[in-house]
Design a protein around this motif. Structure first.
Motif, PDB file in Angstrom:
ATOM      1  N   ARG A  60       1.286  -0.798  -0.278  1.00  9.12           N
ATOM      2  CA  ARG A  60      -0.139  -0.170   0.253  1.00  9.12           C
ATOM      3  C   ARG A  60       0.665   1.748   0.049  1.00  9.12           C
ATOM      4  NH1 ARG A  60      -5.532   0.164   3.530  1.00  9.12           N
ATOM      5  NH2 ARG A  60      -6.619  -1.458   2.433  1.00  9.12           N
ATOM      6  N   MET A  61       1.993   1.239   1.063  1.00 11.60           N
ATOM      7  CA  MET A  61       2.912   2.465   0.529  1.00 11.60           C
ATOM      8  C   MET A  61       3.303   2.330  -0.432  1.00 11.60           C
ATOM      9  SD  MET A  61       2.909   4.092   3.466  1.00 11.60           S
ATOM     10  CE  MET A  61       4.257   5.173   3.615  1.00 11.60           C
ATOM     11  N   ALA A  62       3.690   1.302  -1.490  1.00 11.65           N
ATOM     12  CA  ALA A  62       4.454   1.466  -2.388  1.00 11.65           C
ATOM     13  C   ALA A  62       3.706   1.973  -3.414  1.00 11.65           C
ATOM     14  CB  ALA A  62       5.261   0.355  -2.861  1.00 11.65           C
ATOM     15  N   ALA A  63       2.203   1.951  -3.216  1.00 12.36           N
ATOM     16  CA  ALA A  63       1.929   2.383  -4.474  1.00 12.36           C
ATOM     17  C   ALA A  63       0.935   3.487  -3.944  1.00 12.36           C
ATOM     18  CB  ALA A  63       0.523   1.339  -4.457  1.00 12.36           C
ATOM     19  N   GLY A  64       0.848   4.065  -3.042  1.00  9.32           N
ATOM     20  CA  GLY A  64       0.225   5.415  -2.545  1.00  9.32           C
ATOM     21  C   GLY A  64       1.403   6.605  -2.633  1.00  9.32           C
ATOM     22  N   VAL A  65       2.798   5.996  -2.386  1.00  5.31           N
ATOM     23  CA  VAL A  65       3.882   7.352  -3.075  1.00  5.31           C
ATOM     24  C   VAL A  65       3.869   7.379  -4.218  1.00  5.31           C
ATOM     25  CG1 VAL A  65       5.231   6.695  -0.392  1.00  5.31           C
ATOM     26  CG2 VAL A  65       5.621   5.568  -2.736  1.00  5.31           C
ATOM     27  N   SER A  66       4.010   6.541  -4.850  1.00  9.53           N
ATOM     28  CA  SER A  66       3.566   6.082  -6.641  1.00  9.53           C
ATOM     29  C   SER A  66       2.811   6.811  -6.683  1.00  9.53           C
ATOM     30  CB  SER A  66       3.907   4.946  -6.847  1.00  9.53           C
ATOM     31  OG  SER A  66       5.028   4.027  -7.006  1.00  9.53           O
ATOM     32  N   ALA A  67       1.683   7.159  -6.242  1.00 12.88           N
ATOM     33  CA  ALA A  67       0.157   7.231  -6.511  1.00 12.88           C
ATOM     34  C   ALA A  67       0.224   8.937  -6.790  1.00 12.88           C
ATOM     35  CB  ALA A  67      -0.660   6.955  -6.861  1.00 12.88           C
ATOM     36  N   CYS A  68       0.682   9.679  -5.990  1.00 15.26           N
ATOM     37  CA  CYS A  68       0.922  11.209  -5.162  1.00 15.26           C
ATOM     38  C   CYS A  68       2.043  11.407  -5.991  1.00 15.26           C
ATOM     39  CB  CYS A  68       1.810  10.971  -4.085  1.00 15.26           C
ATOM     40  SG  CYS A  68       0.130  10.691  -2.443  1.00 15.26           S
ATOM     41  N   MET A  69       3.093  11.279  -6.620  1.00 16.73           N
ATOM     42  CA  MET A  69       3.921  11.450  -7.597  1.00 16.73           C
ATOM     43  C   MET A  69       3.031  12.360  -8.485  1.00 16.73           C
ATOM     44  SD  MET A  69       6.882  12.293  -6.710  1.00 16.73           S
ATOM     45  CE  MET A  69       7.207  12.671  -7.698  1.00 16.73           C
ATOM     46  N   VAL A  70       1.922  11.652  -9.492  1.00 16.11           N
ATOM     47  CA  VAL A  70       1.352  12.332 -10.294  1.00 16.11           C
ATOM     48  C   VAL A  70       0.692  13.456  -9.998  1.00 16.11           C
ATOM     49  CG1 VAL A  70      -0.287  11.213 -11.791  1.00 16.11           C
ATOM     50  CG2 VAL A  70       1.085   9.407 -11.011  1.00 16.11           C
ATOM     51  N   GLY A  71       0.044  13.398  -9.235  1.00 18.29           N
ATOM     52  CA  GLY A  71      -0.763  14.561  -8.472  1.00 18.29           C
ATOM     53  C   GLY A  71       1.192  15.628  -8.370  1.00 18.29           C
ATOM     54  N   TRP A  72       1.487  14.976  -8.061  1.00 15.11           N
ATOM     55  CA  TRP A  72       2.530  16.270  -7.948  1.00 15.11           C
ATOM     56  C   TRP A  72       3.188  16.293  -9.073  1.00 15.11           C
ATOM     57  CZ3 TRP A  72       2.878  19.212  -3.790  1.00 15.11           C
ATOM     58  CH2 TRP A  72       2.890  18.210  -2.533  1.00 15.11           C
ATOM     59  N   GLY A  73       3.171  15.937  -9.855  1.00 13.09           N
ATOM     60  CA  GLY A  73       3.134  16.072 -11.692  1.00 13.09           C
ATOM     61  C   GLY A  73       2.405  17.241 -11.704  1.00 13.09           C
ATOM     62  N   LEU A  74       1.079  17.276 -11.354  1.00  9.36           N
ATOM     63  CA  LEU A  74       0.572  18.134 -12.213  1.00  9.36           C
ATOM     64  C   LEU A  74       0.593  19.617 -12.329  1.00  9.36           C
ATOM     65  CD1 LEU A  74      -2.929  15.984 -11.749  1.00  9.36           C
ATOM     66  CD2 LEU A  74      -1.747  16.214 -13.710  1.00  9.36           C
ATOM     67  N   LEU A  75       1.079  19.537 -10.476  1.00  9.12           N
ATOM     68  CA  LEU A  75       1.290  21.091 -10.210  1.00  9.12           C
ATOM     69  C   LEU A  75       2.148  21.637 -11.589  1.00  9.12           C
ATOM     70  CD1 LEU A  75       2.398  20.430  -6.628  1.00  9.12           C
ATOM     71  CD2 LEU A  75       0.129  21.964  -8.037  1.00  9.12           C
ATOM     72  N   LEU A  76       3.527  20.919 -12.369  1.00  4.24           N
ATOM     73  CA  LEU A  76       4.085  21.714 -13.038  1.00  4.24           C
ATOM     74  C   LEU A  76       2.745  22.415 -13.790  1.00  4.24           C
ATOM     75  CD1 LEU A  76       6.682  19.040 -13.071  1.00  4.24           C
ATOM     76  CD2 LEU A  76       6.402  21.582 -12.005  1.00  4.24           C
ATOM     77  N   PHE A  77       1.342  21.920 -14.426  1.00  5.03           N
ATOM     78  CA  PHE A  77       0.892  22.494 -14.976  1.00  5.03           C
ATOM     79  C   PHE A  77      -0.033  23.453 -14.625  1.00  5.03           C
ATOM     80  CE2 PHE A  77       2.532  18.184 -16.753  1.00  5.03           C
ATOM     81  CZ  PHE A  77       3.196  18.931 -17.311  1.00  5.03           C
ATOM     82  N   THR A  78       0.230  23.552 -13.543  1.00  5.43           N
ATOM     83  CA  THR A  78      -0.866  24.343 -13.203  1.00  5.43           C
ATOM     84  C   THR A  78      -0.070  26.211 -11.741  1.00  5.43           C
ATOM     85  OG1 THR A  78      -0.262  23.985 -11.038  1.00  5.43           O
ATOM     86  CG2 THR A  78      -2.212  23.010 -12.025  1.00  5.43           C
ATOM     87  N   HIS A  79      -0.493  27.148 -12.258  1.00  4.15           N
ATOM     88  CA  HIS A  79      -0.383  28.226 -11.250  1.00  4.15           C
ATOM     89  C   HIS A  79      -1.285  29.104 -10.619  1.00  4.15           C
ATOM     90  CE1 HIS A  79       2.665  28.175 -14.906  1.00  4.15           C
ATOM     91  NE2 HIS A  79       1.547  27.916 -15.435  1.00  4.15           N
ATOM     92  N   GLY A  80      -0.978  30.131  -9.712  1.00  2.34           N
ATOM     93  CA  GLY A  80      -1.811  31.052  -9.382  1.00  2.34           C
ATOM     94  C   GLY A  80      -3.065  30.176  -8.088  1.00  2.34           C
ATOM     95  N   THR A  81      -3.476  30.180  -8.000  1.00  7.59           N
ATOM     96  CA  THR A  81      -4.484  29.858  -7.268  1.00  7.59           C
ATOM     97  C   THR A  81      -5.123  28.473  -6.740  1.00  7.59           C
ATOM     98  OG1 THR A  81      -6.771  31.818  -6.644  1.00  7.59           O
ATOM     99  CG2 THR A  81      -6.966  29.857  -6.332  1.00  7.59           C
TER     100      THR A  81
END
Length: 366
Positions: A149-170
């Motif tokens: 579960r930990m391996a899956a969870g931390v890997s899935a979160c990396m996808v979300g952090w990657g999405l931050l690269l395409f956002t700005h502002g609020t």
């Protein structure tokens, strides 16, 4: 454990009652790499406040400090439970250290909202961390489900952090908050089947070592005050007060052993997560003292707020409950020290010294 590691051994869970469990040289090297990131964060906050970009500085500091602190948390709690000290473990840990250095290199950009370098550092660290969790799943049957579960969870979160690269502002800020909450939720969710076997003494020592590292930022600012005071014949009171504040917080943090408070999963989560406020406020205190060096007349909020937050956090999470009211009263007095103008810092130091002296004088015999 032996200085020379075996080539490979099964990754078994460590004994939670193992005698003489202390931080390893590899863990100390890992901590050393965080000195760079924490010191850089303190400098960036200092410059933002000094240039009157307070809101931007605080937001950037808190978001970036969370990234740095969470990377340390991931490594520390895993190592407490599964450190086999074999060659694959050391190499994987060194890979995580390389990720930390990349993260540290991107701190300045992250402070301004550019997370590309920090994200790259996180990817490198997460490759190492996921590999470690998969090894733990293979080597320890009772925690296999938790480790997967930990391996899956931390890997899935990396996808979300990657999405931050395409956002700005609020949108960028809101997604960061969502991802931070997701990161904090992964261990809570993963450990439902079976808690990881971390070592209370070891965890308490590891947190204490990081607290000393963060206090180093305050020591650096105090040293600069001493240098400035001798060179210009002034600011001696900043240096003296800064030293007293450092000594007082060291004394309070290490007043009593705290491993006995880590008696269960819930207590560990509250204590471990709550230390974000301890570490962040201590780092911000160093930045506040640096601001005072430039303009002693504003020795108010840049120092008083971190000191008050640190007092409240220590009392809520770390200190014995006796005299809790006195600690909270000291936090209020620190916030009110601004009425003393340029002498606010010595007043804060006197309040902390009085708090320590009272706790020592009324401490029960051991």
């Amino acid at each position: 454990m032996s200085t020379l590691p075996q080539w490979r051994r099964p990754m078994r869970a460590r004994d939670t009652h193992e005698a003489h469990r202390v931080a390893t040289p590899l863990e100390l090297l890992f901590d050393l790499c965080f000195v760079v990131a924490i010191a850089r964060l303190g400098q960036l906050l200092h410059h933002s406040v000094a240039e009157h970009h307070v809101a931007h500085g605080i937001a950037g500091f808190l978001m970036t400090f969370f990234a740095v602190w969470w990377a340390w948390m991931n490594f520390t709690w895993f190592a407490s439970a599964f450190d086999t000290d074999d060659v694959p473990y050391r190499l994987t840990a060194l890979l995580q250290i390389a990720g930390v250095l990349v993260l540290a290199a991107g701190v300045a950009d992250a402070f301004e909202g550019d997370l590309r370098v920090v994200t790259l550092g996180y990817v490198i660290m997460r490759i190492g961390l996921t590999t470690q969790w998969l090894r733990a799943a293979r080597g320890t049957a009772e925690v296999r489900r938790t480790a997967l579960r930990m391996a899956a969870g931390v890997s899935a979160c990396m996808v979300g952090w990657g999405l931050l690269l395409f956002t700005h502002g609020t949108t960028h800020t809101l997604l960061f908050v969502v991802m931070a909450a997701a990161e904090l939720s992964v261990p809570v969710w993963a450990e439902r089947p079976w808690p990881t076997p971390w070592h209370p003494h070891h965890i308490a020592e590891r947190y204490g070592l990081l607290f000393i590292i963060v206090l180093g930022e305050v020591v650096l600012s105090t040293t600069l005050a001493v240098q400035g005071g001798f060179a210009a014949g002034r600011l001696w009171w900043v240096a003296g007060a800064g030293l007293v504040i450092v000594f007082a917080f060291w004394w309070l943090y290490f007043e009593r052993p705290v491993h006995h408070r880590l008696t269960g999963k819930r207590q560990a989560f509250v204590w471990g997560y709550g230390h974000f406020f301890v570490f962040a406020s201590a780092a911000a205190l160093g930045a506040g003292l640096a601001v005072v060096l430039e303009d002693p007349e504003i020795a108010l909020l840049p120092v008083s707020i971190p000191v008050a937050v640190l007092l409240v956090a220590l009392q809520a999470l770390h200190l014995p409950r006796r005299l809790a009211w006195l600690t909270y009263a000291a936090a209020i007095l620190v916030l009110g020290a601004g009425f003393f103008g340029q002498y606010a810092l010595p007043v804060m130091a006197a309040v902390l010294a009085g708090l320590v002296a009272t706790r020592v004088a009324t401490a029960p015999a051991r």
